[in-house]
Design a protein around this motif. Sequence first.
Motif, short mmCIF file in Angstrom:
data_model
loop_
_atom_site.label_atom_id
_atom_site.label_comp_id
_atom_site.label_asym_id
_atom_site.label_seq_id
_atom_site.Cartn_x
_atom_site.Cartn_y
_atom_site.Cartn_z
N THR A 9 -13.11 -3.32 9.30
CA THR A 9 -12.10 -2.29 9.04
C THR A 9 -12.59 -1.29 7.99
OG1 THR A 9 -11.05 -3.68 7.35
CG2 THR A 9 -10.21 -3.85 9.61
N TYR A 62 4.22 -0.20 5.06
CA TYR A 62 2.78 -0.35 4.89
C TYR A 62 2.20 0.74 4.00
CZ TYR A 62 3.18 2.65 9.06
OH TYR A 62 3.53 3.62 9.95
N THR A 63 0.97 0.52 3.57
CA THR A 63 0.34 1.37 2.58
C THR A 63 -0.41 2.56 3.15
OG1 THR A 63 -1.65 -0.02 2.64
CG2 THR A 63 0.03 -0.57 1.00
N ASN A 64 -0.67 2.56 4.47
CA ASN A 64 -1.59 3.55 5.04
C ASN A 64 -1.05 4.97 4.99
OD1 ASN A 64 -1.65 0.82 6.49
ND2 ASN A 64 -3.73 1.59 6.78
N ARG A 98 2.17 -3.80 2.57
CA ARG A 98 0.76 -4.18 2.74
C ARG A 98 0.10 -3.21 3.72
NH1 ARG A 98 2.88 -9.45 3.63
NH2 ARG A 98 2.09 -9.43 5.78
N ASP A 99 -1.17 -3.42 3.95
CA ASP A 99 -1.90 -2.65 4.94
C ASP A 99 -1.30 -2.91 6.32
OD1 ASP A 99 -4.28 -2.53 7.05
OD2 ASP A 99 -4.79 -1.20 5.40
N TYR A 100 -1.23 -1.85 7.14
CA TYR A 100 -0.57 -1.98 8.44
C TYR A 100 -1.21 -3.05 9.31
CZ TYR A 100 1.39 -0.80 12.99
OH TYR A 100 2.03 -0.88 14.20
N ALA A 124 -7.33 3.47 3.43
CA ALA A 124 -5.86 3.37 3.43
C ALA A 124 -5.23 4.15 2.30
CB ALA A 124 -5.45 1.90 3.36
N ASP A 125 -5.94 4.31 1.18
CA ASP A 125 -5.39 5.00 0.02
C ASP A 125 -5.43 6.50 0.23
OD1 ASP A 125 -5.72 6.39 -2.74
OD2 ASP A 125 -4.94 4.40 -3.25
#
Length: 507
Positions: free
Chosen positions: A204, A355-357, A384-386, A231-232
Amino acid sequence: MSSIRPRRRAAAAAACALLLPVLSGCFSGPTGGAADGGSGDRRLRVAMAFPPAQAMSPYGDDAVLLSRLAVVESLTALDENGTAEPALATSWKRNGDSGWTFELRDADFQDGEPVTAEAVARSLTAAAEAPTAPRVLSDTDIEATARDENTVEITTDGFDPLLPQRLASPSLAILSEAAYGKKGKADPAGHATGPYTLRELDGTATATLERHDGYWGKKAQAPGVDVRFVADGTARANALRAGETDVAEAVPVAQAAVLDEKLVHEVPTARTNSLYLNTAKGVFADAGMRAAARTAVDGQALVDGVYEGRADPARGLLGPALPWAAERRVEPEGRAAPAKRAEVRRADEIVLATYTNRAELAEVAGTLQQQLERAGFTVRQVVRDYAQMEADALDGAYDAFILPRNTLLDTGDPVSYLGSDFTCDGSFNISQLCDKAVDRAVAEAAGIAGTERRQQAEMRAEAEILGRDAVVPLLHERFVQGVAEDVEGVSLDPMERTLITAETRVG
Protein backbone atom coordinates in the motif's frame (compact mmCIF):
# COMPACT_ATOMS: atom_id res chain seq x y z
CA MET A 1 -9.64 32.86 -0.77
CA SER A 2 -10.92 35.72 1.39
CA SER A 3 -13.52 33.42 2.95
CA ILE A 4 -10.84 31.31 4.65
CA ARG A 5 -10.57 32.18 8.31
CA PRO A 6 -7.16 33.44 9.55
CA ARG A 7 -7.09 30.82 12.32
CA ARG A 8 -7.29 28.00 9.79
CA ARG A 9 -4.68 29.67 7.58
CA ALA A 10 -2.27 29.95 10.50
CA ALA A 11 -2.82 26.38 11.62
CA ALA A 12 -2.27 25.05 8.12
CA ALA A 13 0.88 27.13 7.66
CA ALA A 14 2.28 25.86 10.95
CA ALA A 15 1.61 22.27 9.90
CA CYS A 16 3.46 22.91 6.65
CA ALA A 17 6.51 24.24 8.46
CA LEU A 18 6.65 21.18 10.68
CA LEU A 19 6.13 18.62 7.95
CA LEU A 20 8.30 19.92 5.15
CA PRO A 21 11.59 18.56 6.57
CA VAL A 22 9.99 15.17 7.12
CA LEU A 23 8.64 15.04 3.58
CA SER A 24 11.91 15.90 1.87
CA GLY A 25 12.76 13.06 -0.47
CA CYS A 26 9.61 11.08 0.29
CA PHE A 27 8.39 11.42 -3.27
CA SER A 28 11.69 10.69 -4.95
CA GLY A 29 13.04 7.30 -5.89
CA PRO A 30 14.94 5.53 -8.63
CA THR A 31 12.81 7.24 -11.26
CA GLY A 32 10.62 9.67 -9.29
CA GLY A 33 11.26 13.05 -10.84
CA ALA A 34 14.27 11.95 -12.90
CA ALA A 35 14.36 13.38 -16.39
CA ASP A 36 13.96 10.87 -19.22
CA GLY A 37 14.64 13.35 -21.98
CA GLY A 38 13.47 16.80 -22.93
CA SER A 39 10.34 18.66 -21.96
CA GLY A 40 7.36 16.31 -21.83
CA ASP A 41 9.54 13.19 -21.44
CA ARG A 42 9.78 13.16 -17.66
CA ARG A 43 8.00 10.53 -15.61
CA LEU A 44 4.97 11.75 -13.72
CA ARG A 45 4.92 11.75 -9.93
CA VAL A 46 1.48 11.31 -8.38
CA ALA A 47 0.34 11.30 -4.75
CA MET A 48 -2.91 9.37 -4.38
CA ALA A 49 -5.15 9.63 -1.32
CA PHE A 50 -6.28 6.01 -1.15
CA PRO A 51 -3.94 3.02 -1.05
CA PRO A 52 -5.09 -0.23 -2.66
CA ALA A 53 -7.64 -1.96 -0.46
CA GLN A 54 -7.67 -5.29 -2.33
CA ALA A 55 -4.17 -5.47 -3.88
CA MET A 56 -5.48 -3.79 -7.06
CA SER A 57 -8.32 -6.23 -7.62
CA PRO A 58 -10.71 -4.80 -10.22
CA TYR A 59 -13.76 -6.08 -8.34
CA GLY A 60 -13.77 -3.46 -5.56
CA ASP A 61 -12.86 0.19 -5.11
CA ASP A 62 -9.35 -0.46 -6.43
CA ALA A 63 -10.94 -0.57 -9.89
CA VAL A 64 -11.47 3.19 -9.70
CA LEU A 65 -7.84 3.64 -8.68
CA LEU A 66 -6.77 1.63 -11.75
CA SER A 67 -9.05 3.74 -13.93
CA ARG A 68 -7.78 7.03 -12.48
CA LEU A 69 -4.23 5.91 -13.27
CA ALA A 70 -5.14 4.99 -16.89
CA VAL A 71 -4.31 1.30 -16.45
CA VAL A 72 -7.63 -0.39 -17.24
CA GLU A 73 -10.40 0.11 -19.79
CA SER A 74 -13.86 -1.31 -20.32
CA LEU A 75 -16.05 -1.89 -23.35
CA THR A 76 -17.50 1.59 -23.06
CA ALA A 77 -16.69 4.89 -21.37
CA LEU A 78 -18.87 7.75 -20.13
CA ASP A 79 -18.91 11.26 -21.52
CA GLU A 80 -19.43 14.36 -19.37
CA ASN A 81 -23.20 13.79 -19.42
CA GLY A 82 -22.96 10.17 -18.31
CA THR A 83 -23.78 8.84 -21.79
CA ALA A 84 -22.00 5.71 -23.02
CA GLU A 85 -19.36 6.23 -25.70
CA PRO A 86 -16.95 3.84 -27.44
CA ALA A 87 -13.89 2.45 -25.67
CA LEU A 88 -12.85 -1.15 -26.43
CA ALA A 89 -16.20 -1.52 -28.19
CA THR A 90 -16.71 0.67 -31.24
CA SER A 91 -20.47 0.21 -31.51
CA TRP A 92 -23.41 -1.69 -30.03
CA LYS A 93 -27.06 -2.40 -30.62
CA ARG A 94 -29.95 -3.91 -28.72
CA ASN A 95 -31.32 -7.35 -29.60
CA GLY A 96 -34.76 -7.59 -28.03
CA ASP A 97 -35.46 -6.72 -24.41
CA SER A 98 -32.46 -8.43 -22.80
CA GLY A 99 -29.81 -8.85 -25.50
CA TRP A 100 -27.06 -6.62 -26.85
CA THR A 101 -24.36 -7.00 -29.51
CA PHE A 102 -21.01 -5.21 -29.20
CA GLU A 103 -18.42 -4.83 -31.95
CA LEU A 104 -14.79 -4.64 -30.80
CA ARG A 105 -11.96 -2.43 -31.98
CA ASP A 106 -8.53 -3.73 -33.01
CA ALA A 107 -6.51 -3.58 -29.78
CA ASP A 108 -3.90 -5.51 -27.83
CA PHE A 109 -3.48 -6.25 -24.16
CA GLN A 110 -0.37 -5.01 -22.40
CA ASP A 111 1.09 -8.54 -22.56
CA GLY A 112 0.76 -8.55 -26.35
CA GLU A 113 -2.30 -10.78 -26.66
CA PRO A 114 -5.09 -9.48 -28.91
CA VAL A 115 -8.38 -8.24 -27.50
CA THR A 116 -10.90 -10.76 -28.81
CA ALA A 117 -14.55 -11.49 -28.16
CA GLU A 118 -13.50 -14.60 -26.26
CA ALA A 119 -11.26 -12.50 -23.99
CA VAL A 120 -14.06 -10.00 -23.39
CA ALA A 121 -16.53 -12.76 -22.55
CA ARG A 122 -14.00 -14.32 -20.17
CA SER A 123 -13.47 -11.02 -18.32
CA LEU A 124 -17.17 -10.24 -17.96
CA THR A 125 -17.93 -13.80 -16.82
CA ALA A 126 -15.15 -13.65 -14.23
CA ALA A 127 -16.52 -10.37 -12.87
CA ALA A 128 -20.06 -11.75 -12.70
CA GLU A 129 -18.84 -14.87 -10.87
CA ALA A 130 -16.43 -13.11 -8.50
CA PRO A 131 -16.90 -14.03 -4.81
CA THR A 132 -17.87 -10.43 -4.14
CA ALA A 133 -19.71 -9.13 -7.18
CA PRO A 134 -18.81 -5.64 -8.37
CA ARG A 135 -21.32 -3.04 -7.18
CA VAL A 136 -22.34 -2.28 -10.75
CA LEU A 137 -23.75 -5.83 -11.02
CA SER A 138 -25.56 -5.76 -7.68
CA ASP A 139 -28.96 -5.30 -9.34
CA THR A 140 -28.53 -7.37 -12.49
CA ASP A 141 -26.94 -10.53 -13.90
CA ILE A 142 -25.10 -10.62 -17.23
CA GLU A 143 -23.99 -13.42 -19.53
CA ALA A 144 -21.41 -12.80 -22.26
CA THR A 145 -20.58 -15.03 -25.22
CA ALA A 146 -18.32 -14.63 -28.25
CA ARG A 147 -20.26 -14.72 -31.52
CA ASP A 148 -17.12 -14.36 -33.65
CA GLU A 149 -13.62 -12.98 -33.08
CA ASN A 150 -14.75 -9.37 -32.84
CA THR A 151 -18.41 -9.62 -31.78
CA VAL A 152 -19.69 -10.14 -28.24
CA GLU A 153 -23.27 -10.90 -27.29
CA ILE A 154 -24.37 -9.89 -23.79
CA THR A 155 -27.67 -10.81 -22.23
CA THR A 156 -29.15 -9.63 -18.95
CA ASP A 157 -31.62 -11.34 -16.64
CA GLY A 158 -34.24 -8.72 -17.47
CA PHE A 159 -34.81 -5.48 -19.30
CA ASP A 160 -31.73 -3.32 -18.65
CA PRO A 161 -31.67 -0.04 -20.59
CA LEU A 162 -28.49 1.03 -18.80
CA LEU A 163 -26.27 -1.84 -19.92
CA PRO A 164 -23.98 0.29 -22.16
CA GLN A 165 -23.41 2.71 -19.24
CA ARG A 166 -23.02 -0.21 -16.84
CA LEU A 167 -20.28 -1.73 -18.98
CA ALA A 168 -18.24 1.48 -18.59
CA SER A 169 -17.59 0.58 -14.96
CA PRO A 170 -13.88 0.10 -14.15
CA SER A 171 -14.94 -3.03 -12.25
CA LEU A 172 -15.81 -4.56 -15.62
CA ALA A 173 -12.36 -3.89 -17.07
CA ILE A 174 -11.27 -6.22 -19.83
CA LEU A 175 -8.14 -8.25 -19.00
CA SER A 176 -6.15 -10.90 -20.85
CA GLU A 177 -6.35 -14.61 -20.05
CA ALA A 178 -3.11 -14.48 -18.03
CA ALA A 179 -4.80 -12.22 -15.46
CA TYR A 180 -6.96 -15.08 -14.19
CA GLY A 181 -4.49 -17.43 -12.56
CA LYS A 182 -6.53 -18.17 -9.42
CA LYS A 183 -10.23 -18.83 -9.14
CA GLY A 184 -12.07 -15.67 -8.16
CA LYS A 185 -8.94 -13.53 -8.56
CA ALA A 186 -7.90 -11.12 -11.29
CA ASP A 187 -4.46 -9.51 -11.62
CA PRO A 188 -4.44 -6.43 -13.87
CA ALA A 189 -0.66 -5.95 -13.67
CA GLY A 190 0.56 -6.22 -17.25
CA HIS A 191 -2.73 -7.68 -18.46
CA ALA A 192 -4.98 -4.64 -19.08
CA THR A 193 -5.39 -2.38 -22.14
CA GLY A 194 -4.86 1.21 -20.92
CA PRO A 195 -2.12 3.62 -21.97
CA TYR A 196 -0.15 2.75 -18.81
CA THR A 197 0.86 -0.70 -17.54
CA LEU A 198 1.02 -1.52 -13.84
CA ARG A 199 4.51 -2.99 -13.50
CA GLU A 200 5.04 -3.09 -9.75
CA LEU A 201 2.94 -2.68 -6.62
CA ASP A 202 4.68 -2.31 -3.27
CA GLY A 203 1.83 -3.18 -0.94
CA THR A 204 0.00 0.00 0.00
CA ALA A 205 3.05 2.25 -0.37
CA THR A 206 3.91 2.72 -4.05
CA ALA A 207 3.08 1.65 -7.58
CA THR A 208 5.17 1.88 -10.74
CA LEU A 209 3.51 2.37 -14.13
CA GLU A 210 5.17 2.21 -17.54
CA ARG A 211 3.91 3.49 -20.86
CA HIS A 212 2.09 0.86 -22.94
CA ASP A 213 3.69 1.44 -26.33
CA GLY A 214 1.21 -0.93 -27.99
CA TYR A 215 -1.80 1.09 -26.88
CA TRP A 216 -4.56 1.26 -29.51
CA GLY A 217 -5.14 4.99 -28.96
CA LYS A 218 -2.88 7.98 -28.70
CA LYS A 219 0.47 7.09 -27.11
CA ALA A 220 0.92 8.29 -23.52
CA GLN A 221 2.87 11.54 -23.33
CA ALA A 222 4.89 10.52 -20.26
CA PRO A 223 7.17 7.45 -20.21
CA GLY A 224 5.76 6.30 -16.88
CA VAL A 225 4.11 7.23 -13.60
CA ASP A 226 5.53 6.85 -10.10
CA VAL A 227 2.71 6.66 -7.60
CA ARG A 228 2.85 7.15 -3.85
CA PHE A 229 -0.16 6.34 -1.71
CA VAL A 230 -0.30 9.05 0.95
CA ALA A 231 -3.29 8.98 3.29
CA ASP A 232 -2.24 12.21 5.03
CA GLY A 233 -3.74 15.12 3.09
CA THR A 234 -1.31 17.65 4.53
CA ALA A 235 1.59 15.51 3.35
CA ARG A 236 0.15 15.40 -0.17
CA ALA A 237 -0.25 19.18 -0.23
CA ASN A 238 3.24 19.73 1.14
CA ALA A 239 4.75 17.46 -1.47
CA LEU A 240 3.07 19.54 -4.17
CA ARG A 241 4.25 22.78 -2.57
CA ALA A 242 7.82 21.46 -2.33
CA GLY A 243 7.87 20.31 -5.95
CA GLU A 244 8.12 16.65 -4.93
CA THR A 245 4.98 15.56 -6.73
CA ASP A 246 3.28 16.66 -9.95
CA VAL A 247 -0.29 15.74 -8.99
CA ALA A 248 -1.74 15.63 -5.48
CA GLU A 249 -5.12 13.98 -5.30
CA ALA A 250 -7.80 15.37 -2.93
CA VAL A 251 -6.07 18.36 -1.37
CA PRO A 252 -7.65 19.13 2.03
CA VAL A 253 -9.71 22.29 2.24
CA ALA A 254 -7.43 23.78 4.90
CA GLN A 255 -4.39 23.20 2.68
CA ALA A 256 -6.07 24.63 -0.40
CA ALA A 257 -6.25 27.93 1.47
CA VAL A 258 -2.48 28.21 1.82
CA LEU A 259 -1.35 26.72 -1.49
CA ASP A 260 -0.58 28.97 -4.43
CA GLU A 261 -3.94 29.39 -6.18
CA LYS A 262 -2.30 28.32 -9.47
CA LEU A 263 -1.86 24.83 -7.99
CA VAL A 264 -5.47 24.40 -6.84
CA HIS A 265 -8.27 23.17 -9.10
CA GLU A 266 -11.76 22.87 -7.62
CA VAL A 267 -14.18 20.48 -9.30
CA PRO A 268 -17.91 20.08 -8.59
CA THR A 269 -18.70 16.43 -8.10
CA ALA A 270 -21.61 14.06 -7.74
CA ARG A 271 -20.19 12.97 -4.39
CA THR A 272 -22.53 13.16 -1.40
CA ASN A 273 -21.12 12.85 2.10
CA SER A 274 -23.64 10.99 4.25
CA LEU A 275 -24.05 9.42 7.66
CA TYR A 276 -24.99 5.75 7.17
CA LEU A 277 -26.89 4.27 10.12
CA ASN A 278 -26.89 0.53 10.86
CA THR A 279 -30.51 -0.55 10.54
CA ALA A 280 -29.87 -4.22 11.36
CA LYS A 281 -28.50 -4.16 14.89
CA GLY A 282 -27.56 -1.90 17.75
CA VAL A 283 -29.09 1.42 18.72
CA PHE A 284 -30.08 2.39 15.17
CA ALA A 285 -32.05 -0.77 14.51
CA ASP A 286 -34.80 1.33 16.10
CA ALA A 287 -36.38 3.74 13.60
CA GLY A 288 -37.06 6.31 16.32
CA MET A 289 -33.39 6.39 17.23
CA ARG A 290 -32.45 6.90 13.60
CA ALA A 291 -34.93 9.76 13.38
CA ALA A 292 -33.41 11.29 16.51
CA ALA A 293 -29.97 11.15 14.90
CA ARG A 294 -31.30 12.77 11.71
CA THR A 295 -32.85 15.67 13.59
CA ALA A 296 -29.63 16.16 15.59
CA VAL A 297 -27.45 16.60 12.51
CA ASP A 298 -26.73 20.09 11.15
CA GLY A 299 -25.18 19.79 7.69
CA GLN A 300 -24.85 23.53 7.20
CA ALA A 301 -22.52 23.69 10.19
CA LEU A 302 -20.29 21.15 8.46
CA VAL A 303 -20.27 23.14 5.21
CA ASP A 304 -19.37 26.36 7.03
CA GLY A 305 -17.07 25.06 9.73
CA VAL A 306 -15.27 22.09 8.18
CA TYR A 307 -15.38 22.68 4.44
CA GLU A 308 -14.92 26.46 4.59
CA GLY A 309 -17.79 26.89 2.13
CA ARG A 310 -16.20 24.52 -0.44
CA ALA A 311 -19.26 22.25 -0.36
CA ASP A 312 -23.05 22.49 -0.68
CA PRO A 313 -25.57 21.55 2.04
CA ALA A 314 -27.42 18.35 1.24
CA ARG A 315 -31.05 18.44 0.18
CA GLY A 316 -31.12 14.71 -0.56
CA LEU A 317 -28.90 11.91 -1.78
CA LEU A 318 -28.51 13.49 -5.22
CA GLY A 319 -26.92 16.93 -5.31
CA PRO A 320 -26.37 19.91 -7.60
CA ALA A 321 -24.22 17.92 -10.03
CA LEU A 322 -27.56 16.42 -11.10
CA PRO A 323 -29.65 19.57 -11.70
CA TRP A 324 -32.75 17.57 -12.60
CA ALA A 325 -32.85 16.04 -9.09
CA ALA A 326 -34.02 19.24 -7.38
CA GLU A 327 -36.77 19.69 -9.97
CA ARG A 328 -38.14 16.17 -9.43
CA ARG A 329 -37.46 15.65 -5.71
CA VAL A 330 -40.22 13.89 -3.72
CA GLU A 331 -40.53 14.52 0.01
CA PRO A 332 -40.26 11.38 2.18
CA GLU A 333 -43.44 10.21 3.84
CA GLY A 334 -44.15 8.10 6.90
CA ARG A 335 -40.92 8.77 8.77
CA ALA A 336 -40.80 7.51 12.36
CA ALA A 337 -41.09 10.10 15.11
CA PRO A 338 -37.75 10.86 16.76
CA ALA A 339 -37.13 9.05 20.04
CA LYS A 340 -37.43 11.31 23.06
CA ARG A 341 -34.27 12.64 24.66
CA ALA A 342 -34.73 10.45 27.75
CA GLU A 343 -34.85 7.35 25.54
CA VAL A 344 -31.79 8.48 23.65
CA ARG A 345 -29.84 9.02 26.88
CA ARG A 346 -30.68 5.48 28.04
CA ALA A 347 -29.46 3.93 24.77
CA ASP A 348 -26.16 2.09 24.51
CA GLU A 349 -23.00 3.79 23.31
CA ILE A 350 -22.83 4.15 19.53
CA VAL A 351 -19.67 3.71 17.46
CA LEU A 352 -19.26 6.51 14.93
CA ALA A 353 -16.67 5.56 12.31
CA THR A 354 -14.92 7.15 9.37
CA TYR A 355 -11.50 7.10 7.73
CA THR A 356 -8.35 9.18 7.47
CA ASN A 357 -7.83 9.25 3.70
CA ARG A 358 -9.98 12.35 3.25
CA ALA A 359 -8.64 14.99 5.60
CA GLU A 360 -12.00 16.62 6.36
CA LEU A 361 -13.69 13.42 7.58
CA ALA A 362 -12.01 13.29 10.98
CA GLU A 363 -13.20 16.84 11.63
CA VAL A 364 -16.67 15.93 10.34
CA ALA A 365 -16.70 13.04 12.81
CA GLY A 366 -15.74 15.36 15.66
CA THR A 367 -18.49 17.85 14.78
CA LEU A 368 -21.10 15.09 14.36
CA GLN A 369 -20.10 13.57 17.70
CA GLN A 370 -20.79 16.92 19.38
CA GLN A 371 -24.15 17.26 17.61
CA LEU A 372 -25.22 13.73 18.53
CA GLU A 373 -24.07 14.10 22.13
CA ARG A 374 -26.10 17.30 22.46
CA ALA A 375 -29.12 15.19 21.47
CA GLY A 376 -28.33 12.71 24.25
CA PHE A 377 -26.35 10.01 22.46
CA THR A 378 -23.18 8.52 23.94
CA VAL A 379 -20.63 8.38 21.11
CA ARG A 380 -17.27 6.71 20.59
CA GLN A 381 -15.24 7.47 17.47
CA VAL A 382 -13.23 5.04 15.35
CA VAL A 383 -11.07 6.69 12.67
CA ARG A 384 -8.57 4.63 10.67
CA ASP A 385 -7.25 4.13 7.16
CA TYR A 386 -10.04 3.15 4.77
CA ALA A 387 -8.33 -0.09 3.73
CA GLN A 388 -8.57 -1.23 7.36
CA MET A 389 -12.26 -0.39 7.66
CA GLU A 390 -14.13 -1.29 4.49
CA ALA A 391 -14.72 -4.96 5.29
CA ASP A 392 -15.96 -4.18 8.81
CA ALA A 393 -18.23 -1.41 7.51
CA LEU A 394 -19.81 -3.75 4.98
CA ASP A 395 -20.27 -6.38 7.72
CA GLY A 396 -22.18 -3.89 9.87
CA ALA A 397 -19.52 -3.56 12.56
CA TYR A 398 -20.27 0.13 13.19
CA ASP A 399 -23.43 1.87 14.35
CA ALA A 400 -22.81 4.88 12.12
CA PHE A 401 -20.37 5.42 9.27
CA ILE A 402 -19.46 8.71 7.59
CA LEU A 403 -18.88 8.10 3.90
CA PRO A 404 -18.69 10.32 0.82
CA ARG A 405 -20.11 8.39 -2.18
CA ASN A 406 -20.05 9.34 -5.84
CA THR A 407 -23.67 8.79 -6.84
CA LEU A 408 -22.78 8.48 -10.55
CA LEU A 409 -19.68 6.33 -10.22
CA ASP A 410 -20.98 2.96 -11.33
CA THR A 411 -23.15 3.69 -14.38
CA GLY A 412 -23.31 7.46 -14.80
CA ASP A 413 -26.89 7.11 -13.60
CA PRO A 414 -27.77 7.09 -9.88
CA VAL A 415 -29.96 3.99 -10.07
CA SER A 416 -26.89 1.76 -9.76
CA TYR A 417 -25.78 3.60 -6.62
CA LEU A 418 -29.29 3.31 -5.13
CA GLY A 419 -29.25 -0.41 -5.85
CA SER A 420 -25.79 -1.17 -4.49
CA ASP A 421 -26.13 0.91 -1.32
CA PHE A 422 -29.73 0.49 -0.21
CA THR A 423 -31.31 -2.73 -1.48
CA CYS A 424 -31.43 -6.12 0.22
CA ASP A 425 -28.92 -7.63 -2.22
CA GLY A 426 -26.83 -4.48 -2.57
CA SER A 427 -23.11 -5.24 -2.49
CA PHE A 428 -22.22 -1.92 -0.74
CA ASN A 429 -25.05 -1.77 1.76
CA ILE A 430 -23.31 -0.22 4.79
CA SER A 431 -26.68 0.67 6.34
CA GLN A 432 -27.67 -3.03 6.18
CA LEU A 433 -31.04 -1.82 4.87
CA CYS A 434 -33.46 -4.44 3.59
CA ASP A 435 -36.90 -3.05 2.83
CA LYS A 436 -39.32 -4.41 0.23
CA ALA A 437 -40.73 -1.00 -0.65
CA VAL A 438 -37.23 0.37 -1.27
CA ASP A 439 -36.32 -2.65 -3.40
CA ARG A 440 -39.48 -2.23 -5.48
CA ALA A 441 -38.85 1.48 -6.02
CA VAL A 442 -35.23 0.94 -7.11
CA ALA A 443 -36.19 -1.96 -9.38
CA GLU A 444 -38.90 0.15 -11.01
CA ALA A 445 -36.40 2.91 -11.79
CA ALA A 446 -33.85 0.45 -13.14
CA GLY A 447 -36.36 -0.96 -15.61
CA ILE A 448 -37.36 2.33 -17.29
CA ALA A 449 -35.72 3.20 -20.61
CA GLY A 450 -36.92 6.80 -20.97
CA THR A 451 -34.54 9.21 -19.24
CA GLU A 452 -37.13 11.62 -17.79
CA ARG A 453 -39.43 8.85 -16.54
CA ARG A 454 -36.46 7.00 -15.02
CA GLN A 455 -35.32 10.15 -13.23
CA GLN A 456 -38.78 10.65 -11.77
CA ALA A 457 -38.74 7.03 -10.55
CA GLU A 458 -35.26 7.52 -9.07
CA MET A 459 -36.50 10.43 -7.01
CA ARG A 460 -39.38 8.31 -5.72
CA ALA A 461 -36.78 5.70 -4.74
CA GLU A 462 -34.70 8.38 -3.01
CA ALA A 463 -37.78 9.38 -0.99
CA GLU A 464 -38.37 5.75 0.06
CA ILE A 465 -34.77 5.42 1.22
CA LEU A 466 -34.74 8.72 3.11
CA GLY A 467 -38.07 7.81 4.67
CA ARG A 468 -36.36 4.90 6.46
CA ASP A 469 -33.65 7.20 7.92
CA ALA A 470 -31.06 4.58 6.98
CA VAL A 471 -28.88 7.40 5.73
CA VAL A 472 -28.61 11.09 6.60
CA PRO A 473 -27.20 13.18 3.71
CA LEU A 474 -24.79 15.76 5.11
CA LEU A 475 -23.37 17.73 2.18
CA HIS A 476 -22.34 17.58 -1.47
CA GLU A 477 -18.60 17.77 -1.90
CA ARG A 478 -16.39 19.65 -4.30
CA PHE A 479 -13.17 17.92 -5.24
CA VAL A 480 -9.96 19.91 -4.81
CA GLN A 481 -7.05 18.63 -6.91
CA GLY A 482 -3.47 19.85 -6.70
CA VAL A 483 -1.55 20.10 -9.98
CA ALA A 484 1.93 21.54 -10.51
CA GLU A 485 2.11 24.57 -12.81
CA ASP A 486 4.14 22.79 -15.49
CA VAL A 487 1.81 19.78 -15.73
CA GLU A 488 -0.74 19.53 -18.53
CA GLY A 489 -3.53 17.12 -19.39
CA VAL A 490 -4.76 16.14 -15.92
CA SER A 491 -8.42 15.12 -16.10
CA LEU A 492 -10.62 17.04 -13.65
CA ASP A 493 -13.49 14.57 -13.87
CA PRO A 494 -16.68 15.23 -11.84
CA MET A 495 -17.39 11.48 -11.96
CA GLU A 496 -13.90 10.78 -10.55
CA ARG A 497 -13.15 7.97 -12.99
CA THR A 498 -10.18 9.63 -14.64
CA LEU A 499 -7.20 11.63 -13.41
CA ILE A 500 -4.02 10.64 -15.26
CA THR A 501 -4.59 10.19 -19.00
CA ALA A 502 -2.53 9.63 -22.12
CA GLU A 503 -2.46 13.41 -22.46
CA THR A 504 -0.95 14.07 -19.02
CA ARG A 505 2.61 15.37 -19.25
CA VAL A 506 5.17 17.66 -17.68
CA GLY A 507 6.35 20.74 -19.53
